[in-house]
Design an enzyme around this catalytic site. Structure first.
Site, PDB file in Angstrom:
ATOM      1  N   GLY A   8       0.820  -1.219   0.000  1.00 30.24           N
ATOM      2  CA  GLY A   8       0.000   0.000   0.000  1.00 30.24           C
ATOM      3  C   GLY A   8       0.846   1.257   0.000  1.00 30.24           C
ATOM      4  CB  THR A  10       0.577   3.696  -4.537  1.00 30.53           C
ATOM      5  OG1 THR A  10      -0.350   2.621  -4.288  1.00 30.53           O
ATOM      6  CG2 THR A  10       1.755   3.162  -5.333  1.00 30.53           C
ATOM      7  N   GLY A  11      -0.642   4.465  -1.371  1.00 28.73           N
ATOM      8  CA  GLY A  11      -1.803   5.058  -0.709  1.00 28.73           C
ATOM      9  C   GLY A  11      -1.409   6.246   0.160  1.00 28.73           C
ATOM     10  CB  ALA A  80      -6.837  -2.103   2.950  1.00 29.99           C
ATOM     11  CB  SER A  82      -8.888   1.622   2.690  1.00 27.17           C
ATOM     12  OG  SER A  82      -8.896   2.719   1.788  1.00 27.17           O
ATOM     13  CB  THR A 123      -9.572   0.131  10.969  1.00 25.31           C
ATOM     14  OG1 THR A 123     -10.593   1.144  10.986  1.00 25.31           O
ATOM     15  CG2 THR A 123     -10.250  -1.184  10.636  1.00 25.31           C
ATOM     16  CD  GLU A 125     -15.465   2.064  10.017  1.00 28.72           C
ATOM     17  OE1 GLU A 125     -16.422   1.276   9.994  1.00 28.72           O
ATOM     18  OE2 GLU A 125     -15.598   3.296  10.081  1.00 28.72           O
ATOM     19  CE1 TYR A 146     -10.796  -1.195   5.504  1.00 31.59           C
ATOM     20  CE2 TYR A 146     -12.042  -0.222   7.315  1.00 31.59           C
ATOM     21  CZ  TYR A 146     -10.846  -0.389   6.628  1.00 31.59           C
ATOM     22  OH  TYR A 146      -9.712   0.254   7.070  1.00 31.59           O
ATOM     23  CE  LYS A 150      -8.015  -2.775   7.137  1.00 32.96           C
ATOM     24  NZ  LYS A 150      -6.566  -2.660   6.873  1.00 32.96           N
TER      25      LYS A 150
HETATM   26  P1  NAP Z   1      -5.602   4.128   0.814  1.00 36.15           P
HETATM   27  O1  NAP Z   1      -5.152   5.536   0.580  1.00 36.15           O
HETATM   28  O2  NAP Z   1      -6.906   3.684   0.281  1.00 36.15           O
HETATM   29  O3  NAP Z   1      -4.429   3.179   0.253  1.00 36.15           O
HETATM   30  C1  NAP Z   1      -4.644   1.813   0.085  1.00 36.15           C
HETATM   31  C2  NAP Z   1      -3.421   1.208  -0.575  1.00 36.15           C
HETATM   32  O4  NAP Z   1      -3.661  -0.194  -0.763  1.00 36.15           O
HETATM   33  C3  NAP Z   1      -3.094   1.775  -1.964  1.00 36.15           C
HETATM   34  O5  NAP Z   1      -1.699   1.818  -2.128  1.00 36.15           O
HETATM   35  C4  NAP Z   1      -3.688   0.735  -2.904  1.00 36.15           C
HETATM   36  O6  NAP Z   1      -3.085   0.692  -4.172  1.00 36.15           O
HETATM   37  C5  NAP Z   1      -3.345  -0.527  -2.123  1.00 36.15           C
HETATM   38  N1  NAP Z   1      -4.140  -1.693  -2.523  1.00 36.15           N
HETATM   39  C6  NAP Z   1      -5.480  -1.799  -2.608  1.00 36.15           C
HETATM   40  N2  NAP Z   1      -5.823  -3.052  -2.991  1.00 36.15           N
HETATM   41  C7  NAP Z   1      -4.660  -3.730  -3.152  1.00 36.15           C
HETATM   42  C8  NAP Z   1      -4.347  -5.054  -3.542  1.00 36.15           C
HETATM   43  N3  NAP Z   1      -5.297  -5.949  -3.869  1.00 36.15           N
HETATM   44  N4  NAP Z   1      -3.047  -5.419  -3.575  1.00 36.15           N
HETATM   45  C9  NAP Z   1      -2.062  -4.542  -3.284  1.00 36.15           C
HETATM   46  N5  NAP Z   1      -2.297  -3.253  -2.927  1.00 36.15           N
HETATM   47  C10 NAP Z   1      -3.587  -2.869  -2.856  1.00 36.15           C
HETATM   48  O7  NAP Z   1      -5.619   3.819   2.386  1.00 36.15           O
HETATM   49  P2  NAP Z   1      -4.893   4.600   3.580  1.00 36.15           P
HETATM   50  O8  NAP Z   1      -5.798   5.650   4.092  1.00 36.15           O
HETATM   51  O9  NAP Z   1      -3.517   4.918   3.178  1.00 36.15           O
HETATM   52  O10 NAP Z   1      -4.885   3.466   4.704  1.00 36.15           O
HETATM   53  C11 NAP Z   1      -3.779   2.574   4.830  1.00 36.15           C
HETATM   54  C12 NAP Z   1      -4.230   1.352   5.617  1.00 36.15           C
HETATM   55  O11 NAP Z   1      -4.677   1.739   6.911  1.00 36.15           O
HETATM   56  C13 NAP Z   1      -5.377   0.578   4.997  1.00 36.15           C
HETATM   57  O12 NAP Z   1      -5.184  -0.782   5.283  1.00 36.15           O
HETATM   58  C14 NAP Z   1      -6.599   1.091   5.738  1.00 36.15           C
HETATM   59  O13 NAP Z   1      -7.603   0.113   5.735  1.00 36.15           O
HETATM   60  C15 NAP Z   1      -6.022   1.315   7.112  1.00 36.15           C
HETATM   61  N6  NAP Z   1      -6.629   2.364   7.923  1.00 36.15           N
HETATM   62  C16 NAP Z   1      -6.762   3.623   7.438  1.00 36.15           C
HETATM   63  C17 NAP Z   1      -7.278   4.607   8.257  1.00 36.15           C
HETATM   64  C18 NAP Z   1      -7.441   6.028   7.759  1.00 36.15           C
HETATM   65  O14 NAP Z   1      -8.178   6.794   8.399  1.00 36.15           O
HETATM   66  N7  NAP Z   1      -6.760   6.423   6.704  1.00 36.15           N
HETATM   67  C19 NAP Z   1      -7.663   4.309   9.568  1.00 36.15           C
HETATM   68  C20 NAP Z   1      -7.484   3.007  10.029  1.00 36.15           C
HETATM   69  C21 NAP Z   1      -6.954   2.039   9.208  1.00 36.15           C
HETATM   70  P3  NAP Z   1      -3.546   1.704  -5.364  1.00 36.15           P
HETATM   71  O15 NAP Z   1      -2.836   3.015  -5.058  1.00 36.15           O
HETATM   72  O16 NAP Z   1      -3.037   1.028  -6.579  1.00 36.15           O
HETATM   73  O17 NAP Z   1      -5.036   1.836  -5.294  1.00 36.15           O
HETATM   74  N1  GDD Z   2     -17.012   8.905   2.017  1.00 33.21           N
HETATM   75  C1  GDD Z   2     -18.064   9.675   2.338  1.00 33.21           C
HETATM   76  N2  GDD Z   2     -18.651  10.414   1.364  1.00 33.21           N
HETATM   77  N3  GDD Z   2     -18.491   9.696   3.607  1.00 33.21           N
HETATM   78  C2  GDD Z   2     -19.531  10.515   3.913  1.00 33.21           C
HETATM   79  C3  GDD Z   2     -20.160  11.305   2.960  1.00 33.21           C
HETATM   80  C4  GDD Z   2     -19.713  11.251   1.612  1.00 33.21           C
HETATM   81  O1  GDD Z   2     -20.225  11.908   0.719  1.00 33.21           O
HETATM   82  N4  GDD Z   2     -21.135  12.013   3.586  1.00 33.21           N
HETATM   83  C5  GDD Z   2     -21.116  11.679   4.873  1.00 33.21           C
HETATM   84  N5  GDD Z   2     -20.148  10.758   5.079  1.00 33.21           N
HETATM   85  C6  GDD Z   2     -19.849  10.113   6.373  1.00 33.21           C
HETATM   86  C7  GDD Z   2     -19.776   8.598   6.313  1.00 33.21           C
HETATM   87  O2  GDD Z   2     -21.088   8.039   6.320  1.00 33.21           O
HETATM   88  C8  GDD Z   2     -18.988   8.311   7.595  1.00 33.21           C
HETATM   89  O3  GDD Z   2     -19.863   8.293   8.690  1.00 33.21           O
HETATM   90  C9  GDD Z   2     -18.063   9.518   7.706  1.00 33.21           C
HETATM   91  O4  GDD Z   2     -18.558  10.515   6.797  1.00 33.21           O
HETATM   92  C10 GDD Z   2     -16.605   9.219   7.352  1.00 33.21           C
HETATM   93  O5  GDD Z   2     -16.581   8.568   6.103  1.00 33.21           O
HETATM   94  P1  GDD Z   2     -15.198   8.298   5.320  1.00 33.21           P
HETATM   95  O6  GDD Z   2     -14.427   9.550   5.203  1.00 33.21           O
HETATM   96  O7  GDD Z   2     -15.527   7.550   4.077  1.00 33.21           O
HETATM   97  O8  GDD Z   2     -14.363   7.399   6.345  1.00 33.21           O
HETATM   98  P2  GDD Z   2     -14.784   6.132   7.229  1.00 33.21           P
HETATM   99  O9  GDD Z   2     -14.856   6.604   8.653  1.00 33.21           O
HETATM  100  O10 GDD Z   2     -15.955   5.430   6.678  1.00 33.21           O
HETATM  101  O11 GDD Z   2     -13.536   5.163   7.038  1.00 33.21           O
HETATM  102  C11 GDD Z   2     -12.202   5.685   7.086  1.00 33.21           C
HETATM  103  O12 GDD Z   2     -11.709   5.599   8.410  1.00 33.21           O
HETATM  104  C12 GDD Z   2     -11.588   4.258   8.926  1.00 33.21           C
HETATM  105  C13 GDD Z   2     -11.088   4.386  10.386  1.00 33.21           C
HETATM  106  O13 GDD Z   2     -12.160   4.661  11.227  1.00 33.21           O
HETATM  107  C14 GDD Z   2     -11.351   4.837   6.104  1.00 33.21           C
HETATM  108  O14 GDD Z   2     -10.081   5.451   5.984  1.00 33.21           O
HETATM  109  C15 GDD Z   2     -11.172   3.417   6.609  1.00 33.21           C
HETATM  110  O15 GDD Z   2     -10.236   2.736   5.770  1.00 33.21           O
HETATM  111  C16 GDD Z   2     -10.619   3.486   8.051  1.00 33.21           C
HETATM  112  O16 GDD Z   2     -10.431   2.190   8.570  1.00 33.21           O
END
Ligand code: NAP
Ligand code: GDD
Length: 320
Positions: A8, A10-11, A80, A82, A123, A125, A146, A150
């Site tokens: 990941g 690139t994420g 993921a 994600s 996470t 979640e 999701y 996890k």
């Molecule tokens: P993200 O921006 O969506 O990045 C996801 C990464 O996973 C990207 O590099 C994507 O590649 C890669 N990927 C997706 N499917 C894949 C596959 N089948 N094989 C290999 N690589 C794959 O997510 P993030 O926000 O950086 O989050 C990083 C991790 O933390 C994730 O596991 C997410 O579930 C977890 N997490 C995130 C948060 C948050 O708030 N950001 C919170 C808790 C946990 P591409 O660039 O090619 O799409």
């Molecule tokens: N995406 C999105 N788009 N969410 C919306 C919107 C919309 O237009 N309007 C309201 N929301 C609300 C969603 O219903 C959710 O309650 C909240 O905004 C946050 O949504 P996201 O930003 O999509 O994040 P997430 O909380 O569902 O999930 C992210 O955080 C998790 C950690 O708690 C992701 O990064 C997950 O990968 C990560 O695990």
């Protein structure tokens, strides 16, 4: 020079973590998957300073090849599907990548380099609608495919730690955002819209549930917590959060206000962005990470919103 392998890369988080590891003197390897469009823009500035391997979490052989080539001291599993809303549409794919993908990577590491330290991106979640503040002791009750996937990966990691004595850690991270956040997540969707409204290329923004509350920190702080987990003598499970939640409505209000706009004049509610089941409030208690890892967030909510809005106004102006 220690060596790290990042899935990941690139994420959002992968790019911040790669920056941190390069800065701290690591040889950094990353797994990238094939895409028909540029999926390396977040790490373009690191070209020549990171080693990239083709791979996919659904393809065990590719993981074995990458682990064998990198010979890592530390492995960070950040890849993921994600997006929570997408996981309702693609539950099987999400489980394949998130749950079985972790199993494939753990097996590759156990077979080829069992001494390597392993980080799993767990996470908030996983807890579902638990009453906050949530700690490592709060029971899991995921409310979407999701989160369920996890939970499987979390338990598998703990199991590898206990059964095989591997150094495996779960970082249970609450929401973290940044200027590099994917545009389908709510914070970036809002700040991109603010930028385009200022630049005159968008007028309306459609959102779903404005009442949902999230504990939002900055990704640069959170990747430092990941690294700190792998520097401990033993693996462990840690909540990483700011301890403060805000409603999506609050984020909107601040983001539009930062550009001198009134959000109520631009936002529409669209049921397409509502989920079959949402989580009303997620707020974390990161006491263990503070005490054991010496970690604390450095970027507060207002600074986070301000940085994202400023970045996206500039971006929209350039694109306009
Ligand atoms: P993200 O921006 O969506 O990045 C996801 C990464 O996973 C990207 O590099 C994507 O590649 C890669 N990927 C997706 N499917 C894949 C596959 N089948 N094989 C290999 N690589 C794959 O997510 P993030 O926000 O950086 O989050 C990083 C991790 O933390 C994730 O596991 C997410 O579930 C977890 N997490 C995130 C948060 C948050 O708030 N950001 C919170 C808790 C946990 P591409 O660039 O090619 O799409
Ligand atoms: N995406 C999105 N788009 N969410 C919306 C919107 C919309 O237009 N309007 C309201 N929301 C609300 C969603 O219903 C959710 O309650 C909240 O905004 C946050 O949504 P996201 O930003 O999509 O994040 P997430 O909380 O569902 O999930 C992210 O955080 C998790 C950690 O708690 C992701 O990064 C997950 O990968 C990560 O695990």
């Amino acid at each position: 020079m220690p060596t790290a392998l990042v899935t990941g890369i690139t994420g959002q988080d992968g790019s911040w973590l790669a920056d941190l590891l390069v800065e701290r003197g690591y040889e950094v390897h990353g797994i990238v998957r094939r895409a028909s469009v540029d999926n390396r823009h977040r790490i373009a500035h690191l070209e020549g300073r990171v080693h990239l391997h083709w791979g996919d979490l659904t393809d065990a052989d590719s993981l074995v090849r990458a682990v064998r080539a990198a010979k890592p001291d530390e492995v960070y599993n950040l890849a993921a599907q994600s997006h929570v809303a997408v996981s309702f549409e693609l539950p099987v794919h999400t489980a394949d990548v998130v749950a079985l993908g972790a199993a494939r990577l753990l097996e590759a590491v156990r077979t080829l380099c069992p001494e390597a330290r392993f980080y799993q991106a767990s996470t908030s979640e996983m807890f579902g609608a638990a009453e906050g503040p949530i700690s490592e002791d709060t029971p899991f009750h995921p409310r979407n495919p999701y989160g369920a996937a996890k939970v499987y990966a979390f338990h598998l990691c703990r199991m590898y730690r206990e059964a095989y004595g591997m150094h495996v850690s779960n970082g249970i991270l609450f929401n973290h955002e940044s200027e590099r956040r994917g545009e389908a997540f709510v914070t970036r969707k809002i700040t991109r819209a603010v930028g385009r409204i200022v630049a005159g290329t968008q007028s309306r923004l459609a959102l779903g549930n404005l009442d949902a509350r999230r504990d939002w920190g900055h990704a640069a702080d959170y990747v430092d917590a990941m690294w700190r987990m792998l520097q401990r003598p033993e693996g462990g499970d840690y909540v990483v959060a700011t301890g403060v939640s805000h409603a999506v409505r609050d984020f909107c209000e601040r983001a539009f206000a930062a550009a001198g706009l009134d959000w109520r004049e631009h936002v529409d509610i669209d049921p397409r962005f509502q989920r079959p089941m949402d989580i009303p409030d997620l707020v974390g208690d990161a006491s263990l990470a503070r005490e054991t890892l010496g970690w604390a967030p450095t970027i507060d909510f207002d600074t986070l919103v301000g940085r994202m809005v400023a970045h996206d106004i500039e971006l929209a102006r350039k694109q306009a």
